[in-house]
Design a protein around this motif. Structure first.
Motif, PDB file in Angstrom:
ATOM      1  N   LEU A 131     -12.827 -24.911 -45.224  1.00 42.09           N
ATOM      2  CA  LEU A 131     -13.278 -25.322 -46.554  1.00 42.09           C
ATOM      3  C   LEU A 131     -13.775 -24.128 -47.356  1.00 42.09           C
ATOM      4  N   LEU A 373     -15.322 -30.891 -55.288  1.00 37.62           N
ATOM      5  CA  LEU A 373     -15.031 -31.690 -54.090  1.00 37.62           C
ATOM      6  C   LEU A 373     -15.170 -30.847 -52.816  1.00 37.62           C
ATOM      7  N   VAL A 377     -17.690 -31.832 -49.740  1.00 41.40           N
ATOM      8  CA  VAL A 377     -17.213 -32.025 -48.358  1.00 41.40           C
ATOM      9  C   VAL A 377     -17.844 -30.981 -47.431  1.00 41.40           C
ATOM     10  N   VAL A 380     -21.229 -32.125 -46.481  1.00 40.13           N
ATOM     11  CA  VAL A 380     -21.191 -33.181 -45.465  1.00 40.13           C
ATOM     12  C   VAL A 380     -20.985 -32.582 -44.073  1.00 40.13           C
ATOM     13  N   VAL A 381     -20.066 -31.633 -43.964  1.00 35.90           N
ATOM     14  CA  VAL A 381     -19.801 -30.993 -42.670  1.00 35.90           C
ATOM     15  C   VAL A 381     -21.025 -30.217 -42.202  1.00 35.90           C
TER      16      VAL A 381
END
Length: 786
Positions: A131, A373, A377, A380-381
């Motif tokens: 990411l 986005l 994300v 969250v990880v």
């Protein structure tokens, strides 16, 4: 400075490399901190010689100590001081000032290393790295898209296609259909093809700088040694053989990002021509070619994303593979597609005129949405990783990486938007002849004033916090200097310095609020631009007078602020190019920001530690092997981080022969909190267990250094209680003049420094057997025998 390598005869140097020294030989390896210094200052002697190294980084000694190993019995008390000077790695020649333009890339690269500690979560760790690499790729596309916006849209499409604008700027006259009387370059496609030289040149410059620094930094091979059982399952990745050798990943990412930049330019040029060919009545052959070209560009983009996602860092072994075909052919293929796009756009088309804007809103909107986005994300990880192995000292509860990635994206948006706004204002003096930059960039500029209000509120909170800490510290200062004649002014100064130093620990909260506000305001700007397709002032027209006035004020003020910020950045870079002192200040920023290897972005400033850590490792291992003597690694500030990284890279058998003395060290206070996966409590505890002995000095007045705070009974064994600063409250027999408040500097002035160094030398084993293979032909100097 005279080089000891030139002063000593060749046979003497050879003898020094192979002859075991006496057991009493001791060496203090000094490693300076941020900002650098000179060997004369580090060694407190005007006569110094270079023992080993080059003009970029080298080891120095006093002239009298050049061959001290041969006369250890005649030496006075104390170890032989040897200074490692590495400041030229970050603040050498004037071209380093250009690294300011790479600031967003450096920041997103830091986000890669800020992931929380994770045990047994390899897939989540890989997803985290993936990411961040995608966020870095989006920044490259954003930068090149901004260059396309300036050159292709504002200059070639809008200004050259508008008679009033082209007449004001005579250098664009040959591109104007009216002024050139329908000249060859006046066709819209050819204007775009010519303007594409600017973003293409920018991409080529970034590729060249990355290739050049890749050869100078990532090419330094770390020392290899036989694998030992103790190395399996280490508690930090910094001890892995391939950690400081990232050639393969940087080469792959460089190829992918270069191809991404070229494909961005090709898409900006080719899509405009393809859109014209799809209009009713357009030539069918060109329309088919346009569809095929856009399909090829889409396939190229997918390949670039696949390359970025396919492979991360290989740290468990020294990875010498370079993926030569990929590195060579991916950028060449992208360059070929760009050439085809330029040829396709330059083909003569009847009835094609430039009007309005190029479709920049869709591009910048898609990039902003994708970055938002990715950050969400990533958060969250990171939260999942932190919950699986909580660390109460980790900054923002493990969310430091996503917060920093958000700031990197915001910096990229500010820089790209600032350039577009200023160029638009310069080209369109009246503000009426051109549509101007994409609406989204105007919205993004308009959210800067509200963000500054948030920052000002945080500054007010910090000031109040500092005032409260200073009040509490005033009483503590009076207790520490009991018996001294009270001086309210002196007490306030000491307490104020302590309070300001304590504000460093509030950094995570500041970053959390700022990044959250940035994310929310950025989302609002994107929503406003997509919903209205108007600038904030135009969108608020007809609403309440207060709302309309606030929108117009934010739009105007944001545009000026974003332009002012860009001008200051360029001005500072120009000053740093000519002024060595300013260049040194910029070097301090890179000392902190470029310690980590380039794992997320290949165009970030290079990692100086990929040269410095192997330097230190080779010096420590070869010296202990050749002499069997005692060695203390003495690191100040950032030098303590390099010292710890070098100690982790040593073979365990060598690591047990050295002692570590750190002072003003950010190992736990900054690196342990912001980079918990690599400098967390487990990693620092393992370092304490594996080196022979370790002591750490700190002051309450130091805004950077702090205690190690190791858990259990290991903490006091490493940390000495906070040193007094100043050394004397008032005038004394030993200090007849007022003693200065030293803060982060001059730890050697405190008697505790020499005392701790003596204790470390006494605790080191005085008799270490000579290596069995010393001096044998073909012996590997990197293999350290017990």
């Amino acid at each position: 400075m005279e080089s000891a390598q030139r002063r000593r005869p060749a046979e003497a140097a050879e003898g020094f490399a192979t002859r075991p020294g006496e057991s009493g030989t001791a060496l203090e390896l000094l490693v300076h901190g941020v900002g650098g210094t000179t060997p004369e200052e580090m060694l407190d002697d005007p006569r110094t010689v270079r023992i080993t190294g080059d003009d970029t980084a080298a080891m120095f000694r006093r002239a009298d100590d050049a061959d001290a190993e041969r006369h250890s019995a005649e030496r006075r008390d104390g170890p032989v001081p040897e200074a490692y000077v590495w400041c030229n790695l970050t603040s050498g020649n004037g071209t380093r000032a250009l690294w300011l333009l790479l600031l967003p890339f450096m920041v997103v690269n830091l986000a890669h290393w800020m992931r929380p500690t994770a045990r047994g979560r390899r897939r989540a760790v890989r997803l985290y790295g993936l990411l961040v690499r995608l966020a870095g790729l989006s920044l490259t596309v954003l930068l090149v898209a901004a260059a396309c916006e300036v050159a292709l849209d504002l200059a070639a499409w809008q200004c050259a296609g508008t008679h009033a604008c082209a007449e004001r700027h005579s250098w664009l006259g040959f591109l104007s259909p009216e002024l050139s009387d329908g000249g060859w370059w006046s066709l819209p496609g050819r204007r775009l093809a010519l303007a594409a030289v600017v973003p293409t040149a920018l991409t080529g410059l970034l590729w060249f700088l990355s290739l050049r620094t890749w050869s100078a930094y990532e090419s330094q091979q770390p020392m290899t040694h036989d694998a030992e059982p103790e190395e399996e399952g280490g508690r930090t990745a910094l001890g892995r053989p391939g950690f400081w050798y990232g050639r393969r990943l940087v080469a792959r990412l460089r190829a992918a990002h270069t191809a991404a930049g070229l494909l961005t330019v090709a898409t900006a040029v080719g899509s405009a021509a393809a859109r014209q060919d799809r209009e009713p009545g357009g030539p069918a052959a060109l329309a088919v070619l346009g569809v095929l070209l856009e399909a090829a560009l889409a396939v190229g983009a997918c390949v670039v994303v696949w390359v970025v996602c396919r492979r991360g860092r290989a740290e468990r072994r020294l990875d010498d593979g370079l993926d030569r075909r990929l590195v060579r052919y991916l950028p060449l293929t992208a360059a070929a597609l760009l050439a085809l796009s330029l040829l396709y756009a330059g083909w003569e088309r009847t009835g094609w005129e430039s009007a309005g804007r190029l479709p920049g809103d869709a591009t910048f909107g898609a990039l902003a949405l994708a970055q938002g986005l990715l950050v969400i994300v990533l958060a969250v990880v990171a939260h999942s990783l932190h919950r699986s192995d909580p660390d109460r000292r980790a900054a923002i509860r493990g969310l430091a990486g996503p917060a920093v990635a958000m700031l990197a994206c915001a910096l990229g948006g500010v820089m790209s938007g600032g350039v577009s706004q200023r160029v638009s204002d310069w080209l369109d003096g009246t503000g009426t002849s051109m549509p101007g930059p994409p609406v989204l960039l105007t919205w993004q500029a308009s959210v800067i004033p509200p963000l500054l209000v948030v920052v000002l509120v945080l500054c007010g909170w910090l000031a109040r916090r500092a005032w409260r800490i200073a009040r509490a510290q005033s009483a503590a200062v009076e207790r520490e200097y009991a018996g001294e004649t009270g001086d309210p002014g002196r007490t306030r100064r000491i307490a104020s310095v302590r309070a300001m130093a304590a504000l460093t620990d509030r950094g995570p909260r500041i970053l959390a609020v700022t990044s959250t506000a940035t994310l929310l305001l950025g989302a609002g700007a994107l929503a406003g631009a997509l919903a209205t397709d108007k600038t904030p002032g135009e969108a608020a027209h007809g609403s309440y007078a207060v709302v309309h006035g606030a929108a117009e004020t934010a739009q105007a003020l944001g545009s000026w602020l974003i332009g002012l910020g860009f001008i200051l950045l360029v001005t500072w870079g120009r000053r740093a190019y000519k002024d060595p002192s300013a260049r040194r200040t910029i070097g301090i920023l890179w000392d902190v920001g470029t310690f980590w290897p380039r794992a997320a972005h290949p165009f970030a400033p290079p990692c100086y530690a990929e040269r410095a850590v192997p330097d230190l490792t080779w010096r420590i291992a070869t010296w202990t092997r050749a002499t069997g003597g005692r060695l203390v690694i003495s690191g100040h500030s950032q030098g303590s981080v390099l010292a710890a990284a070098a100690a982790w890279q040593l073979a365990p058998s060598t690591r047990r022969r050295v002692a570590l003395l750190t002072y003003g060290s950010p190992l736990e206070r900054l690196y342990g909190r912001w980079f918990p996966a690599h400098f967390g409590p487990d990693a620092l505890s393992s370092l304490h267990e594996e080196v022979d002995c370790w002591r750490n000095l700190h002051r309450l007045t130091d805004p950077i250094g702090g205690p190690m705070r190791l858990p259990g009974d290991r903490g006091p064994d490493v940390d000495r209680p906070a040193l007094k600063d100043p050394l004397a409250y008032g005038r004394t027999e030993a200090h007849p003049l007022p003693a200065p408040i030293l803060g982060h500097s001059d730890y050697q002035a405190d008697p505790a420094f020499a005392e701790e160094r003596r204790r470390l030398l006494a605790r080191l084993r005085p008799d270490v057997p000579a290596p069995r293979h010393t001096g044998e032909p073909g012996a590997d100097p990197g293999v350290v025998s017990a």
